[in-house]
Design an enzyme around this catalytic site. Sequence first.
Site, PDB file in Angstrom:
ATOM      1  CG  HIS A 100      -2.005  -1.033   1.163  1.00 48.75           C
ATOM      2  ND1 HIS A 100      -2.890  -1.144   0.116  1.00 48.75           N
ATOM      3  CD2 HIS A 100      -2.321  -2.038   2.032  1.00 48.75           C
ATOM      4  CE1 HIS A 100      -3.707  -2.165   0.338  1.00 48.75           C
ATOM      5  NE2 HIS A 100      -3.382  -2.719   1.493  1.00 48.75           N
ATOM      6  CG  ASP A 117      -3.014  -8.353   0.536  1.00 45.53           C
ATOM      7  OD1 ASP A 117      -4.117  -7.831   0.777  1.00 45.53           O
ATOM      8  OD2 ASP A 117      -2.145  -8.545   1.401  1.00 45.53           O
ATOM      9  CG  HIS A 143      -6.820  -5.447   1.935  1.00 42.71           C
ATOM     10  ND1 HIS A 143      -6.352  -6.522   2.669  1.00 42.71           N
ATOM     11  CD2 HIS A 143      -7.849  -4.913   2.634  1.00 42.71           C
ATOM     12  CE1 HIS A 143      -7.085  -6.628   3.773  1.00 42.71           C
ATOM     13  NE2 HIS A 143      -7.992  -5.675   3.771  1.00 42.71           N
ATOM     14  CG  ASP A 160      -5.253 -10.217   3.153  1.00 45.30           C
ATOM     15  OD1 ASP A 160      -4.966 -10.661   2.033  1.00 45.30           O
ATOM     16  OD2 ASP A 160      -5.052  -9.040   3.479  1.00 45.30           O
TER      17      ASP A 160
END
Length: 439
Positions: A112, A151, A153, A240
């Site tokens: 990120h 991931d 996200h 995740d």
Amino acid sequence: MLKAQNRLGIIFFPAYDWAISPTHPEREERLLYTQDQLREEGLFDIEGITEHKPDIATAKDIERVHFCFPDVSEVTTKSHFISAGGAIRAGRLVMEGTEDKAFAMVRPPGHHAMKCVHGNRGFCNINIEAIMIEHIRANYGHKRVAVVDTDCHHGDGSQDVFWHDPDTLFISLHQDGRTLYPGTGFPQELGGPNAFGKTINIPLPPNTSDEGFLYVIENVVKPLLDDFKPDLVINSAGQDNHFTDPITNMNFSAQGYAKLNELVNPDIAVLEGGYSIQGALPYVNLGICLAMAGADYSGVREPNYDPDQLRQPAKVTDYIKDLSDSIRELYFDPPRGNIEGRLVNGMYVRDKSIFYDTDGINENQVESITKCDDCPGVLKIESRSTVNPLSVGIQIPRNCCPKCYAKAMQMWEDAQIKGNYRYLKLINLKDDDIQSFGF
């Protein structure tokens, strides 16, 4: 007795001294349980699987990728240097032929962290995969690289870093941004004007299970990799998507992660998210390690795994099939009319507002890139935030053409003489030179 078909190097760094808070999901136990599990399962007794210590990244390694405001030391800790160094070590092991493949199980994570850094967002300060990639290019020659971010996200930071890089294919599989942080990563986000179509987002609906993920890998990711023909494939290995993860809504399994890894066949994997510390991470990491080593992973099972209970609804399957068809079309025939930004004096310009959710920082940017048919173009970012006044970063690409190089030098001179900037950064990848000033 399991046998490794590929020599696999594994790098651990749990970062004992770094945490956002003592009870935050991103904490050292994420790796401590995995370390114990891998040793208990006898992973390192398999011939061909070896543990290695991380390197320590340098400030220059970080500055090849990021405009850090006010400087690197203000937005990092020692743990960030070692985490990035763990990724660099993984790259060195593969590039120097010490190992066939490498997996950097390190934290803090990085996907990120965007091109400009004013603080921490999404648990990330610096982008460790991008730092590894630019270290490889600086030390082992320019490489075409594909980053497959798995991931849950959206890898918005990696997307931002590689937005203008035609030699990096960035593919992100993630839970649809309409249902999860950071709220981005939609199919129409395709890259900058000189790298259009080299950013590919695959937003998957909640409750996607092994069936959906593996369908996308087979029908989208693999055809794109075959077409792009990268020199290196990197898995930004967030975990995740697992059905036990406490902050996401997917139904992926340890077996699914292992099969995904077998299909993508990355040269290097770098750990990102994953917050089911006991129920998922030890088993997912074990499955990934065995898959990377080319060993049998069929016996890997996490507690409470019930494939019938986790099976995705038929409407999810249908949605993913339609989405896959449209994503392939976007890559092979990208709609040029969708390029973001306005053309001003030979440069594409776009305005961006960025929120650092972890640190509560607001940032505003004006990003400009030269329109060029001969090179990736010169990047200029004017940035101000709630913690730093107006600052500027200029980047010269590694394969910069003479015309853009001259323009970049003029831009850098004008920024120093005429600009009203507090901090000035120059990333000159062509000459592997970093310059920085503050007033």
